[in-house]
Design an enzyme around this catalytic site. Structure first.
Site, PDB file in Angstrom:
ATOM      1  CE1 TYR A  32       0.669   1.661   4.268  1.00  0.00           C
ATOM      2  CE2 TYR A  32       0.980  -0.715   4.439  1.00  0.00           C
ATOM      3  CZ  TYR A  32       1.161   0.564   4.948  1.00  0.00           C
ATOM      4  OH  TYR A  32       1.840   0.746   6.132  1.00  0.00           O
ATOM      5  CG  ASP A 153       4.638   7.512  12.949  1.00  0.00           C
ATOM      6  OD1 ASP A 153       5.660   7.437  13.665  1.00  0.00           O
ATOM      7  OD2 ASP A 153       4.620   8.116  11.861  1.00  0.00           O
TER       8      ASP A 153
END
Length: 375
Positions: A32, A153
């Site tokens: 992706y 993240d």
């Protein structure tokens, strides 16, 4: 990064957005691509953030990943409005991609504010301000984790401080969903802040999830408090406490950050516990500021007596004037009466002595006259 010749418009959900590319991240396995744009909503007349999760591989694994991204988008939509997360305006699902139309967050990232070269480690007051940021991020993580969504993240570049000190956690990534095996990109997250289970050499039985976010936030706080990112995590080895570099870090914060940086996810506190303990430390620092005293826990970090300056010698006291007790009015009256009586007695005695002398003289004269035959 997206090249400058990228098209300046994107058609999403029947709208044509004018866009400015911010970044492009490609999955190392080629499954992706994630692209983020600053965009202009022509209908609402406002800036938005446009996030594209695009399928790159037309196979079973790729289709499973796209379904996961769609499920995450639906979960994010159910998180609703939260003061520490960008608003999600719309989710647009297409055949080979998912679009998230979100609030564009203005402000400066924590990296821009606190990680400038040559910056000194923060003092006690700055530590409390850093914990204000940490508490805001932790609240955002709690909201995500309640829905089974992991950010994956948490880093200084993804924490924005806006006007008035409003803290927002931006750029929510692919999540770990309840009851699913999340797709695991090799080396996901930002180096220096990603948990051991997010690296390429991780245990294949350990999946990234909410504990990975707790690790990321602890790593960010460690960097802000010490000026350096925590060392590479190793099994059965704790990182050095932040106070070893910055003595302004209280022992309670030391313990919390070291626990959250544990190598094994199950050994880390959950986001709820982490947030509660972080608030307690922050509130203690703020209370100490209000009283004009350093936090009591800082007394354990250094010997205050050793650094306390000696007071200057004081000047000798002025000489004391002897105290004289004056008599009262009654005492003065009695003294005067006594003096008058004494004077009267003395005068009487003198008069008596004088009279005795005269009589004696007369007696002598009379005797003399008798002996002389003058009488």
């Amino acid at each position: 990064m997206v090249s400058d010749d990228t098209s300046r418009h994107r058609a999403v959900g029947g709208k044509r957005y004018a866009v400015r590319p911010i970044y492009e991240r490609l999955d190392p396995q080629g499954a992706y691509a994630v692209r983020l744009y600053e965009a202009w909503d022509p209908d609402l007349g406002r800036r938005v953030a446009l996030k594209e999760i695009a399928l790159q591989r037309q196979d079973e694994a790729g289709r499973a990943l796209l379904e996961q991204a769609r499920a995450e988008a639906r979960l994010l939509a159910r998180v609703g409005e939260h003061p520490n997360l960008p608003l999600l305006y719309d989710v647009v699902e297409e055949k080979d991609r998912v679009w998230l139309v979100m609030e564009f967050v203005s402000g400066k990232t924590v990296a821009e504010l606190y990680l400038r070269p040559g910056r000194e480690p923060p003092g006690p007051e700055q530590v409390a301000t850093i914990l204000d940021i940490g508490v805001g991020v932790c609240r955002a993580l709690q909201a995500l984790h309640r829905r089974g969504v992991a950010h994956r993240d948490v880093s200084p570049a993804n924490i924005v401080v806006g006007p008035g000190g409003k803290v927002k956690l931006i750029d929510v990534g692919l999540a770990a969903l309840p009851g699913r095996t999340p797709y695991r990109a090799e080396g996901e997250g930002t180096p220096g802040y990603r948990a051991p289970e997010q690296t390429a050499a991780r245990d294949p039985l350990t999946l990234p999830g909410p504990p990975s976010d707790v690790y990321g936030l602890a790593a960010v706080l460690y960097h802000l408090l010490t000026g350096t990112a925590p060392p590479v995590p190793l099994p059965r080895r704790s990182p050095p406490p932040p106070s070893g570099t910055n003595p302004a870090v209280p022992s309670s914060l030391d313990d919390l950050i070291v626990a959250a940086l544990a190598y094994t996810p199950k050994d880390r506190p959950g986001s709820g516990e982490f947030c509660q303990r972080l608030r307690a430390v922050r509130d203690g620092l703020r209370a100490a500021e209000d009283q004009g005293q350093p936090p009591s826990s800082l007394a354990d970090r250094y010997n205050e007596e050793a650094v306390r300056p000696e007071p200057p010698p004081s000047a000798p006291p002025p000489p004391r004037t002897p105290r004289v007790d004056l008599p009262s009015e009654a005492e003065r009256t009695r003294a005067q009466r006594t003096l008058l009586i004494a004077v009267g007695v003395l005068l009487s005695c003198l008069a008596a002595l004088t009279a005795c002398g005269v009589l004696t003289a007369l007696a002598v004269w009379a005797v003399g006259r008798l002996r002389g035959g003058g009488l």
